[in-house]
Scaffold this motif. Structure first.
Motif, mmCIF file in Angstrom:
data_model
loop_
_atom_site.group_PDB
_atom_site.id
_atom_site.type_symbol
_atom_site.label_atom_id
_atom_site.label_comp_id
_atom_site.label_asym_id
_atom_site.label_seq_id
_atom_site.Cartn_x
_atom_site.Cartn_y
_atom_site.Cartn_z
ATOM 1 N N LYS A 1 0.739 5.663 0.665
ATOM 2 C CA LYS A 1 -0.031 6.729 1.299
ATOM 3 C C LYS A 1 -0.077 7.923 0.363
ATOM 4 N N ARG B 1 -9.840 4.386 5.905
ATOM 5 C CA ARG B 1 -8.594 4.216 5.150
ATOM 6 C C ARG B 1 -7.663 5.401 5.365
ATOM 7 N N ARG C 1 -1.860 -0.086 9.163
ATOM 8 C CA ARG C 1 -2.192 -0.908 8.002
ATOM 9 C C ARG C 1 -2.649 -2.295 8.403
ATOM 10 N N LEU D 1 -3.983 1.891 -3.018
ATOM 11 C CA LEU D 1 -3.334 0.853 -3.815
ATOM 12 C C LEU D 1 -2.306 1.480 -4.740
ATOM 13 N N HIS E 1 -4.517 5.395 2.925
ATOM 14 C CA HIS E 1 -3.873 4.206 2.378
ATOM 15 C C HIS E 1 -4.481 3.933 1.006
ATOM 16 N N TYR F 1 0.851 -1.181 0.000
ATOM 17 C CA TYR F 1 0.000 0.000 0.000
ATOM 18 C C TYR F 1 0.886 1.229 0.000
ATOM 19 N N PRO G 1 -7.695 0.164 -0.824
ATOM 20 C CA PRO G 1 -7.483 -1.281 -0.658
ATOM 21 C C PRO G 1 -8.649 -1.932 0.072
#
Length: 1162
Positions: A695, A766, A772, A714, A712, A693, A798
């Motif tokens: 940020k 998120r 995480r 993808l 967070h 992941y 995610p």
């Protein structure tokens, strides 16, 4: 004047500059001509110009009518003068004839001397004035008749006004040429009716001239008064003149007789004596009986219409009094009472008036409430539209202190409701640009249209943010709701239940503000760090400092951290029972006995005596019992644990909170470092790849106006096909939640459509500050498939999936992984809004949640309802006497005038249900506390301000119980991680009885039990997860006694054998029902090919109750599995440039006992 009126003609000069001739073959043209063209607006004739001046032009016509009215009043005055100067006993006769004396009374009512009636004494100057006035009136009447002529001369002649003019003017003109008739009686007093007619026309012209319309009620009252005056004046003058042949009554006696007669009093002391005057009285009474009822009927009709529309709010009141305007599309009794109770809960708003502007007619319930003296003197209802300037003028919007514009959330089409709100806001801003606007909007995509408003609350933003935080910080919705409601903390104080007393007491905490230099709470901490000020203010005064704002900065910072140094100009935001201005400080000198008591270990033998142990709230004033202790910690003082078996053991100590931040003393939970997170939490299964992941800020926002939040994300956006949970694609073949093998429990959201508000549900879950490893997969169970625009917005997050299905379908729930979920969020369905019965809008949601409650008892179901009163149906147990007792407690609190009567409902206290209408008070409070909306948005994660903290939670484990009290926890958090605790979420075991016989058994077994009164700091009962359950039987027995006393009176006692049989039957019934539901779910899982192992592990945790304690006293004992609400400082603010920060392998707040022993002692 005539010259001014002729200027209506417009002259247009068409000038063309000479141009050289241009030849085109044999054709040529000359452009050197000059033509003057006159355009006439009206016909340019003498009659039309006169008509324009006398009739059509409002201003000139108004002057003419005013002059005519003055003439008619003058004639009436001259008539009274003639009556007062006339003496019939001196002689009566024609002009120039010999006078006949008239001194004898009539011998009979039928024998009348007509001479005093036909002739009067009129002096030459008076005659000259009357003739002049009559001549002017005659000429004016003839001119207006000529100008108004439209082809029918008889229509003009037989008008009543024309006939009266002829009667009162022609005889005077005749006397000019025939002198003997100058003493002839002429009924000039009839000009009062012509004056009344002129006054009516004058009022109409006045309204047209000034472009302003008075109310119809004003016009009708004016007409009625004029009619009464004309009737009385006509009767008085007529009777006085006719009685010249009788008793020769004076004008005053005649006026007295008419007033007594028309008022139906009839004393009889003055009466007409001859038949002509008696006949006149009969005629006047008949006329009054016909005219006055018609006038009164019209007046009553207008009054009823005025009552419906509400009339006007006078300009004088608007300039001398303060008022606010409430604009709504439809006014319901719940909305009205919520607004009035919250608005008038603030002392400085008691003198304000509330003007309600609503386009619909007032319903019966609202009318009854507004007739109560408490509200009838302060609330004004106006029926009208905010889109009409006339109605805004009636409400005096330009003089209002504020305007609240609320949306109709009961509409099926919420977008249309927002459009109406937007137009109202635009109309108010256009009419009154300086009036502060407080706007409530429903959908976030419409928020930018009302960005100009001073304060805006978007319902769906707050709703989804609270639902999201409820999944990771339990009962956040209850925490926020209690903070934004005004309460004195008196709810539940008469209850024998300790949890209700604590819960009700702490619910009185609200957010207040004060300038640091003006504060006794925080003034002594100028130049100290924010964390130091927050801890010591809580320790000394019991207030929780949560945020601050610089004088030169508009942004509010929640827990800016230990590096934030307090200055005198800072605005401090704190949580307390009441604001500092309403607090009385009583300082007591510290005694030596108490020092010895503290050092001898006696602090654990009874309730701890901390600074704010007794806080007494009465009439808005709080008296605080304070100790004059030093704020600086002393290293020589030790806190010892109770001895066990005669052997003493040293208690772990807590580091002091430093005045100035020490970088090495704060545990650096570097959430931005993915490497440290990976090192600290290696994967349990090395064969499974660790997801990558990053940020960053979401690249696609679903609507304009969303606050950017670091999240967070993808590394590469997921394909739309991969977002579908129940269907495989070419990228993966997973078709249910089990196949994904999620490590964390799922969060399932059941909604009707994928609105833009769901984006605000995903973002807080998120956010970059969420570890995480703690991210929970999110599954959106949607009735209607989402569009590509919404999928484009969520494909970068995610573990976010969607599935088409309904909560009504058990197969859909099992496929989306409900047995692997901890939280099921049920959003109220918009399509179930019922216009026929508003309170039925939640029916479908309530029944569906009740089904989930029975099928999956361990699942945490979080629901949003439209109406707060429907919360009593959540997790409904028909035979639960404890719930019935809580229902009666709620009614009692409502009768006492509490704004939080619903707070003792167990689903609300536990954060399982809330109503977004509860947040209406957030908008109302912003009128007094303009910082409430920004603080609520920061707490919910809707806004992120650099340097401002965020709301999170931590759980008290067995390793943390050595902290023992909330005050020591406050110190530990401030000294180790610079976090500010704001409250506790506590869960306790509770024996819910399902039958009255079961209660009677439990009560009979404990009748001889002694009542126990627990103090705030006393030993409290264990919660549901504690293995030791021996500490709560006495309290539970008392609860059952209380429930039995409130739920049923005079219960007939049966023998114990029958009661045991009934109890066994109930247990058998519940076991069979539980087994039946379990078999149903397992069969569907087998049919879908899903393993049943997860469902077998689900336990029934329904015998618990949970509640929120906001800012509890420092001596409140911590219990196992308490969840503490924290405001954690911004991790980005702790990153120092140019220095290597210490990276901890674990962000655990509390070190072990061995580690704590080496720390500095308190």
């Amino acid at each position: 004047m005539m010259k001014a009126s002729t200027q209506n003609a417009k002259n247009v000069n068409v000038n063309s500059s000479p141009k050289p001739p241009r030849r085109m073959g044999s054709l040529g043209s000359d452009y050197g001509l000059r033509v003057q063209v006159e355009f006439y607006v009206n016909e340019n004739t003498f009659k039309e110009r006169l008509k324009l001046f006398f009739i059509k032009n409002q201003r000139s016509s108004l002057r003419i009518r005013l002059f005519n009215f003055s003439l008619k009043v003058l004639t009436c005055v001259l008539y009274i003068v003639r009556v007062l100067l006339d003496h019939p006993e001196e002689g009566i006769g024609c002009w120039g004839c010999s006078k006949q004396n008239y001194t004898s009374r009539p011998t009979s009512n039928l024998v009348i001397n007509w001479a005093p009636i036909l002739w009067v004494n009129r002096s030459l100057p008076l005659w000259g004035i009357q003739v002049t006035v009559a001549l002017i009136s005659f000429l004016e009447t003839m001119l207006l008749t000529y100008l108004s002529y439209k082809g029918n001369i008889w229509e003009q002649i037989f008008r009543v006004s024309f006939i009266l003019e002829m009667i009162n003017t022609v005889p005077f003109i005749v006397t000019i040429f025939w002198a003997p008739l100058r003493n002839l009686f002429i009924p000039v007093f009839l000009n009062c009716w012509l004056a009344k007619h002129a006054l009516e026309n004058m009022i109409n012209d006045l309204h047209r001239a000034i472009q302003r319309t008075q109310s119809a009620m004003f016009n009708q009252v004016s007409i009625l008064i004029c009619t009464l005056l004309c009737l009385v004046f006509t009767g008085a003058c007529g009777i006085q003149h006719l009685e010249r042949a009788g008793d020769n009554l004076s004008f005053f006696n005649s006026l007295y007789f008419c007033i007594v007669t028309f008022s139906t009093v009839g004393f009889g002391d003055v009466t007409p004596q001859i038949w002509p005057s008696q006949l006149l009285v009969v005629i006047m009474i008949c006329v009054a009986l016909v005219v006055l009822p018609l006038q009164f009927e019209e007046l009553v009709y207008l009054w009823m219409e005025r009552q419906k529309s509400g009339g006007n709010y006078s300009r004088h009141r608007a300039q001398t009094e303060k008022h606010v305007v409430l604009c709504v599309s439809s006014l319901k009794i719940d909305l009205l009472m919520d607004f009035l109770n919250e608005f008038y809960a603030h002392p400085r708003l008691q003198d304000y008036y509330v003007v309600i502007l609503c386009p619909t007619e007032m319903d019966l319930q609202v009318r009854r409430v507004l007739q109560i003296p408490l509200w009838s003197q302060r609330v004004i209802y106006l029926q009208g539209s905010a889109l009409k300037d006339q109605d805004l003028m009636r409400a005096k919007m330009d003089d209002a202190e504020a305007c609240f514009i609320l949306s109709s959330r009961n509409e099926v089409d919420r977008t249309a409701a927002d459009h109406q709100t937007i137009l109202r806001a635009w109309a108010v801003k256009d009419f009154a640009p300086n009036c502060p606007l407080y706007v409530q909007i429903l959908k976030p995509e419409n928020k930018f249209h009302v960005k100009f408003a001073d304060h805006v609350v978007c319902e769906e933003e707050f709703k989804y943010a609270m639902l999201a935080l409820n999944c990771i910080c339990p009962s956040t919705s209850t925490l926020i709701t209690l903070l934004v409601h005004t309460s004195r903390g008196q709810e539940g104080q008469q209850s024998p239940e300790q949890w209700q007393r604590m819960y009700g007491r702490c619910s009185g905490n609200e957010v207040y503000h004060i300038k640091l230099s003006d504060s006794k709470f925080f003034g002594e901490y100028e130049g100290k760090s924010f964390t130091y000020a927050s801890f010591h203010a809580h320790k000394k005064y019991g207030v929780c400092l949560i945020g601050a704002k610089r004088e030169d900065n508009k942004s509010i910072l929640l827990n800016p951290g230990p590096r934030y140094i307090m200055v005198g100009s800072d605005i401090c935001f704190y949580i307390n029972i009441t604001k500092e201005e309403n607090s009385a400080f009583i300082f007591k000198e510290e005694e030596k006995q108490k020092r010895q008591y503290l050092t001898s270990g006696g602090i654990f033998s009874g309730p701890s005596r901390l600074p704010v142990h007794s806080i007494i709230a009465s009439m808005g004033t709080v008296a605080m019992d304070l100790q004059n202790t030093e704020c600086h910690p002393s290293s020589g003082t030790t806190l010892t644990l109770p001895t066990e078996n005669g052997a003493g053991s040293r208690r772990p100590s807590i580091a002091p909170v430093l005045e100035i931040a020490d970088t090495a003393a704060i545990l650096p939970c570097d959430l931005l470092s993915d490497q440290s997170e990976d090192e600290a939490n290696p994967s349990d299964d090395e064969s499974l790849p660790t997801p990558e992941y990053v940020k960053g800020y979401p690249p696609n926002s679903p609507y304009i106006g969303s606050s950017p939040t670091l999240c967070h994300l993808l590394p590469v956006k997921a394909s739309f096909c991969c977002l579908r949970l129940d269907r495989g694609c070419r990228h993966n073949s997973f078709e249910d939640a089990k196949a994904y093998g999620f490590k964390n429990k799922l969060i399932i959201v059941s909604a009707e459509t994928a609105g833009n508000g769901l984006y605000n549900f995903i973002v807080p879950l998120r956010a970059y500050y969420r570890p995480r490893k703690e991210l929970n997969p999110i599954v959106l169970l949607l009735d209607n498939p989402p569009d590509n625009h919404f999928l484009e917005a969520i494909c970068c997050f995610p573990m976010v999936y969607f599935m088409a299905g309904s909560i009504d379908n058990l197969d859909n729930l099992l496929q989306c992984g409900i047995i692997y979920a901890d939280n099921l969020v049920v959003v109220d369905k918009e399509s179930t809004m019922s216009a026929e019965e508003d309170y039925m809008a939640d029916a479908k949601t309530i029944v569906n949640v009740q089904t989930m409650f029975r099928l999956f008892p361990s699942l945490s179901i979080i629901t949003e309802l439209t109406h707060p009163s429907n919360m009593r149906f959540m997790q409904f147990r028909a035979k639960d006497c404890y719930s019935l007792a809580l229902s009666k407690l709620e009614k009692k609190e409502r009768e006492k005038g509490s704004n939080l009567a619903f707070m003792f409902r167990l689903p609300f206290a536990a954060g399982r249900v809330f109503s977004i209408s509860m947040l209406d008070t957030l908008l109302y409070q912003s009128f007094v506390k303009d910082y409430m909306i920004p603080i609520a948005r920061l707490l919910l994660g809707l806004d992120t301000t650099p340097g401002s903290g965020y709301l999170c939670a931590m759980k008290i484990t067995e390793d943390d119980l050595w902290i023992r009290t909330y005050g020591r926890l406050f110190q530990k958090l401030c000294s180790s991680s610079a976090e500010i605790p704001v409250g506790i979420y506590r869960t306790e075991l509770h024996l819910f009885s399902t039958s009255e016989s079961q209660i009677s058994i439990n009560v009979d077994e404990c009748e001889d039990t002694k009542d126990v009164k627990d103090h705030w700091g006393g030993k409290s009962h264990r919660n549901s997860t504690s293995s030791d359950q021996s500490e709560h039987p006495l309290l539970r027995r008392k609860s059952l006694q209380w429930a039995r006393r409130l739920s049923r009176k005079g219960t007939k006692h049966t023998n114990k054998a029958d009661e045991k049989i009934n109890q066994q039957r109930q247990n058998l019934y519940h076991r069979s029902e539980r087994q039946e539901l379990s078999e149903l779910v397992k069969n569907r899982m087998k049919h879908l090919g899903l393993p049943t192992t997860g469902y077998d592990e689900m336990n029934d945790h329904q015998n618990t109750l949970s509640y929120v304690l906001i800012n509890p006293p420092p001596d409140t004992r911590l219990e196992l599995n308490d969840i503490v609400y924290l405001i954690r400082s911004d991790p980005l603010a702790n990153v120092q440039n140019g220095s290597n920060s210490l990276k901890s392998k674990s962000c655990r707040l509390f070190p072990s006992n061995e580690e704590a022993k080496n720390e500095t002692e308190l």
